[in-house]
Design an enzyme around this catalytic site. Sequence first.
Site, short mmCIF file in Angstrom:
data_model
loop_
_atom_site.label_atom_id
_atom_site.label_comp_id
_atom_site.label_asym_id
_atom_site.label_seq_id
_atom_site.Cartn_x
_atom_site.Cartn_y
_atom_site.Cartn_z
N CYS A 109 0.81 -1.23 0.00
CA CYS A 109 0.00 0.00 0.00
C CYS A 109 0.85 1.27 0.00
O CYS A 109 0.31 2.35 -0.21
CB CYS A 109 -0.95 0.00 1.18
SG CYS A 109 -1.91 -1.52 1.26
N HIS A 233 -3.23 6.84 2.99
CA HIS A 233 -3.67 5.52 2.54
C HIS A 233 -5.03 5.22 3.18
O HIS A 233 -5.25 5.50 4.35
CB HIS A 233 -2.64 4.47 2.93
CG HIS A 233 -3.09 3.08 2.67
ND1 HIS A 233 -3.69 2.72 1.47
CD2 HIS A 233 -3.07 1.95 3.43
CE1 HIS A 233 -4.00 1.43 1.52
NE2 HIS A 233 -3.64 0.94 2.70
N ASN A 263 -10.25 -0.31 0.71
CA ASN A 263 -8.79 -0.27 0.63
C ASN A 263 -8.35 -0.85 -0.71
O ASN A 263 -8.50 -2.05 -0.94
CB ASN A 263 -8.21 -1.07 1.81
CG ASN A 263 -6.68 -1.09 1.80
OD1 ASN A 263 -6.05 -0.69 0.83
ND2 ASN A 263 -6.11 -1.57 2.89
N1 COA Z 1 -18.11 -8.38 10.99
C1 COA Z 1 -18.57 -8.54 12.23
N2 COA Z 1 -17.78 -8.83 13.28
C2 COA Z 1 -16.46 -8.95 13.05
C3 COA Z 1 -15.92 -8.78 11.76
C4 COA Z 1 -16.79 -8.49 10.72
N3 COA Z 1 -16.37 -8.31 9.45
N4 COA Z 1 -14.58 -8.95 11.85
C5 COA Z 1 -14.30 -9.21 13.13
N5 COA Z 1 -15.44 -9.21 13.86
C6 COA Z 1 -15.61 -9.45 15.29
C7 COA Z 1 -14.46 -10.20 15.88
O1 COA Z 1 -14.63 -11.59 15.76
C8 COA Z 1 -14.51 -9.75 17.31
O2 COA Z 1 -15.52 -10.44 17.99
P1 COA Z 1 -15.32 -10.90 19.53
O3 COA Z 1 -15.18 -9.62 20.29
O4 COA Z 1 -16.57 -11.64 19.79
O5 COA Z 1 -14.08 -11.74 19.54
C9 COA Z 1 -14.95 -8.30 17.21
O6 COA Z 1 -15.61 -8.18 15.94
C10 COA Z 1 -13.81 -7.33 17.25
O7 COA Z 1 -12.81 -7.78 16.35
P2 COA Z 1 -11.47 -7.04 16.16
O8 COA Z 1 -10.57 -7.81 15.25
O9 COA Z 1 -10.94 -6.65 17.50
O10 COA Z 1 -11.98 -5.73 15.40
P3 COA Z 1 -11.24 -4.41 15.11
O11 COA Z 1 -11.93 -3.30 15.73
O12 COA Z 1 -9.74 -4.54 15.33
O13 COA Z 1 -11.46 -4.27 13.54
C11 COA Z 1 -10.26 -4.55 11.48
C12 COA Z 1 -10.94 -5.24 12.65
C13 COA Z 1 -9.67 -5.58 10.57
C14 COA Z 1 -11.30 -3.71 10.75
C15 COA Z 1 -9.15 -3.62 12.04
O14 COA Z 1 -8.34 -4.33 12.95
C16 COA Z 1 -8.27 -3.04 10.98
O15 COA Z 1 -8.72 -2.27 10.15
N6 COA Z 1 -6.97 -3.34 11.03
C17 COA Z 1 -6.02 -2.81 10.09
C18 COA Z 1 -6.17 -3.50 8.78
C19 COA Z 1 -5.43 -2.81 7.70
O16 COA Z 1 -5.18 -1.63 7.74
N7 COA Z 1 -5.07 -3.58 6.69
C20 COA Z 1 -4.48 -3.09 5.50
C21 COA Z 1 -3.08 -2.69 5.68
S1 COA Z 1 -2.50 -1.89 4.27
#
Ligand code: COA
Length: 308
Positions: A109, A233, A263
Amino acid sequence: MAGIRITGWGIGLPDRIVTNEELSQTLDTSDEWIRERSGIHQRHIGGTTSSLAVIAGRAAMDQAGVTGDDVDMVLLATTTPDKTVPGTAPTVQHALGITGGAVDLNAACSGFVYGLVFASGLIATGAKRVLLIGAETLSRIVDWEDRGTAILFGDGAGALLIEATDDEGDLLSWDLGSDGSLTDLLYCEHGDAIHMEGKEVFRRAVRVMVDSSTNAMSQANVTASDISLVIPHQANMRIIQAACQRLEIPEERAVVVMDRYANTSSASIPLAFVDAIENGRIHPGDLLLLTGFGAGMTWASAVLRWPR
Ligand code: COA
């Protein structure tokens, strides 16, 4: 040494839009969760990386009023080349009738900002015009059954036509970096899908965006209050908010297009850049901060002054 001037821009998007609602029909997720946790409402899906790159590249060339004979190099930032070999840039070069060289660049990215700096290096050493494109078809490497990643990514392309100028040019400073000890946080093996440690990527993303932006600003001898617009980004709205807060740049100064495009990796910064230009958000003399991070991990920031 010649500086760079951005004289053309364009985007390419597949027609098909996939909404969060549509994803929630096959994944255990919801529109509300995706909007709240990421800021994404929909994404464009489809096409090939070269076809999207050609649309964006042609628009940038048309706007700058240049033909294929005028372009010395096609730099294509992508993590999703059409084939392993050859690179995708030669396909784009041929389709656009460009007579110069063509090469792919993969810094995930961060690729577009890496490419901007490489373009500046080419121009400093004699090139007259570089077509810089970020293009991706991430939908091809997403596991559509993994709600942790499938909700985040989209397809698209953005391009800038960059020309040599005798003055200082638009690029004032840059900061490029990489930490290869972190490859396991986000990767895709040949023939497989994207694997990601979302929480850890999030944590590190905020930190590297802030550090890299700070380095770029200090090299340009400007402060956060001088920055008119941040073009970050587009990975997660909360990452942008946290980075802006730590940089002490008002969130309203950040360009956000992830609600529409999700993204798109290498394409996300040029898609946001072109959106800002076309919506009249960039004015003569404005200082722009481009900043990104991605798999590798890599990071890349640049400070530009918009000349017109
Ligand atoms: N829909 C519903 N629930 C979801 C889900 C989805 N798509 N994805 C995860 N969950 C659930 C999880 O299972 C978790 O449930 P639990 O509390 O019962 O265990 C809860 O939601 C929280 O999950 P978590 O992983 O802590 O969520 P988060 O707030 O960290 O958000 C991302 C997840 C992936 C959106 C976030 O971590 C993120 O954006 N990370 C960076 C990714 C990124 O930038 N990638 C590209 C790099 S270039």
